[in-house]
Design a protein around this motif. Structure first.
Motif, PDB file in Angstrom:
ATOM      1  N   THR A  73       0.831  -1.203   0.000  1.00  0.00           N
ATOM      2  CA  THR A  73       0.000   0.000   0.000  1.00  0.00           C
ATOM      3  C   THR A  73       0.863   1.249   0.000  1.00  0.00           C
ATOM      4  O   THR A  73       0.572   2.226  -0.692  1.00  0.00           O
ATOM      5  CB  THR A  73      -0.926   0.005   1.229  1.00  0.00           C
ATOM      6  N   SER A 177      -4.185   1.196  -9.793  1.00  0.00           N
ATOM      7  CA  SER A 177      -3.446   0.096  -9.198  1.00  0.00           C
ATOM      8  C   SER A 177      -3.752  -1.202  -9.930  1.00  0.00           C
ATOM      9  O   SER A 177      -4.821  -1.784  -9.754  1.00  0.00           O
ATOM     10  CB  SER A 177      -3.815  -0.056  -7.712  1.00  0.00           C
ATOM     11  N   LYS A 180      -4.549  -4.089  -7.329  1.00  0.00           N
ATOM     12  CA  LYS A 180      -5.892  -4.125  -6.735  1.00  0.00           C
ATOM     13  C   LYS A 180      -6.991  -3.943  -7.769  1.00  0.00           C
ATOM     14  O   LYS A 180      -8.164  -3.987  -7.435  1.00  0.00           O
ATOM     15  CB  LYS A 180      -6.024  -3.032  -5.676  1.00  0.00           C
ATOM     16  N   GLN A 181      -6.600  -3.714  -9.035  1.00  0.00           N
ATOM     17  CA  GLN A 181      -7.570  -3.475 -10.110  1.00  0.00           C
ATOM     18  C   GLN A 181      -8.517  -2.319  -9.765  1.00  0.00           C
ATOM     19  O   GLN A 181      -9.712  -2.367 -10.013  1.00  0.00           O
ATOM     20  CB  GLN A 181      -8.374  -4.747 -10.385  1.00  0.00           C
ATOM     21  N   SER A 182      -7.932  -1.263  -9.174  1.00  0.00           N
ATOM     22  CA  SER A 182      -8.715  -0.063  -8.867  1.00  0.00           C
ATOM     23  C   SER A 182      -8.461   0.973  -9.950  1.00  0.00           C
ATOM     24  O   SER A 182      -7.329   1.177 -10.384  1.00  0.00           O
ATOM     25  CB  SER A 182      -8.321   0.501  -7.496  1.00  0.00           C
ATOM     26  N   SER A 183      -9.516   1.643 -10.392  1.00  0.00           N
ATOM     27  CA  SER A 183      -9.402   2.568 -11.504  1.00  0.00           C
ATOM     28  C   SER A 183     -10.171   3.846 -11.223  1.00  0.00           C
ATOM     29  O   SER A 183     -11.015   3.901 -10.317  1.00  0.00           O
ATOM     30  CB  SER A 183      -9.918   1.924 -12.797  1.00  0.00           C
TER      31      SER A 183
END
Length: 300
Positions: A73, A177, A180-183
């Motif tokens: 993180t 990311s 984490k597959q955050s968009s």
């Protein structure tokens, strides 16, 4: 029946004791040993020691997992902080930061090109495009955007932006990311993200100015992305009132609110039907350094 009632019940068979404390129970050797809880004067100190060992062995993997998660993180959250720390000085070396944006060729996020020019005043930024395998040909306006790109070597840049043309709908997507597959979804939110690479960020100064910028970003996104023509004209009317009193939408300097409204007008081909103050503001931006290297066909 009568005799049983007088003389009492007949005798029953006798059972052997269920627990025989004299017999030792063979326990498997693959597990930890515990003292017999049925023995008298049992010493529980050994049992407590075994329980503590078991707790320690259980907590060790949890601590290791927590440390690994924290480190991952910190590396992800440090991307913007590292970039902002380096933007303040051109001579300061920094790690190259990669940003990948997926956008539809029918709704090109022109604001990304403007933000590249804005950030390029302080750091070297490389912006390149890539055609996804699901598409076969470029649209003419995309080809002109290609011609507007500056040719920098990747190794000499502090920020690298890659736009992948793909049929993803109206809202472009920026992958923050991959782990984490955050968009980040939506052009206004991508502009917000890129705006924080400038030191100080747009929301780190006067909270009143930051709130007003966010207000314009929200109504621009709502009206131009999902709204009808009446809602678009409503935003232009609000902007026309503001620009009748000042040079820019918010404050005395160019902000990401100006960038986003300019991009929305260009994408919806409304530059020829603007209120007087907005038209004057639009032409002024077209002649500025940040907007001047964009293809004229985008707004003609």
């Amino acid at each position: 029946m009568f005799n049983m009632a007088v003389n009492g019940p007949c005798g029953m068979y006798r059972l052997e004791p269920v627990y025989d404390r004299g017999n030792k129970i063979e326990l498997p050797t693959c597990m930890y040993k515990m003292s017999n809880i049925y023995e008298k004067n049992n010493d529980t100190s050994k049992l407590k020691t075994e329980v503590e060992k078991l707790k320690t062995n259980t907590q060790q993997p949890t601590k290791a997992t927590a440390e690994a998660t924290t480190n991952l993180t910190n590396r992800e959250c440090g991307v913007i902080e590292q970039s902002q720390a380096s933007i303040g000085s051109e001579n300061q070396s920094c790690i190259v930061q990669d940003i990948v944006i997926t956008a539809s060729p029918n709704y090109p996020p022109v604001s990304v090109w403007i933000m590249r020019n804005l950030l390029g005043q302080k750091i070297k930024v490389k912006l390149s495009t890539h055609l996804h395998s699901s598409l076969t040909t470029y649209l003419p306006k995309l080809k002109n955007l290609e011609d507007a790109l500056m040719d920098f070597d990747r190794k000499d840049c502090q920020l690298v932006i890659t736009v992948i043309w793909k049929d993803v709908g109206k809202d472009p997507e920026l992958m923050v990311s991959p782990v984490k597959q955050s968009s980040i979804l939506g052009e206004v939110n991508i502009v917000r993200y890129l705006g924080r690479f400038v030191t100080p960020g747009y929301d780190e100064g006067d909270p009143v100015i930051a709130t007003e910028i966010d207000f314009f970003l929200e109504i621009i996104h709502s009206a131009f992305t999902n709204g009808n023509n009446k809602e678009k004209q409503g935003v232009l009317k609000t902007a026309n009132i503001k620009l009748g009193k000042q040079t820019f939408l918010v404050g005395s300097e160019l902000t990401i609110a100006d960038v986003m409204l300019w991009s929305a007008i260009v994408q919806h081909k409304m530059e020829h039907d603007l209120p007087s103050n907005v038209k004057k503001w639009f032409k002024s931006l077209c002649n500025s350094v940040i907007f001047s290297n964009l293809p004229e066909m985008l707004y003609s």
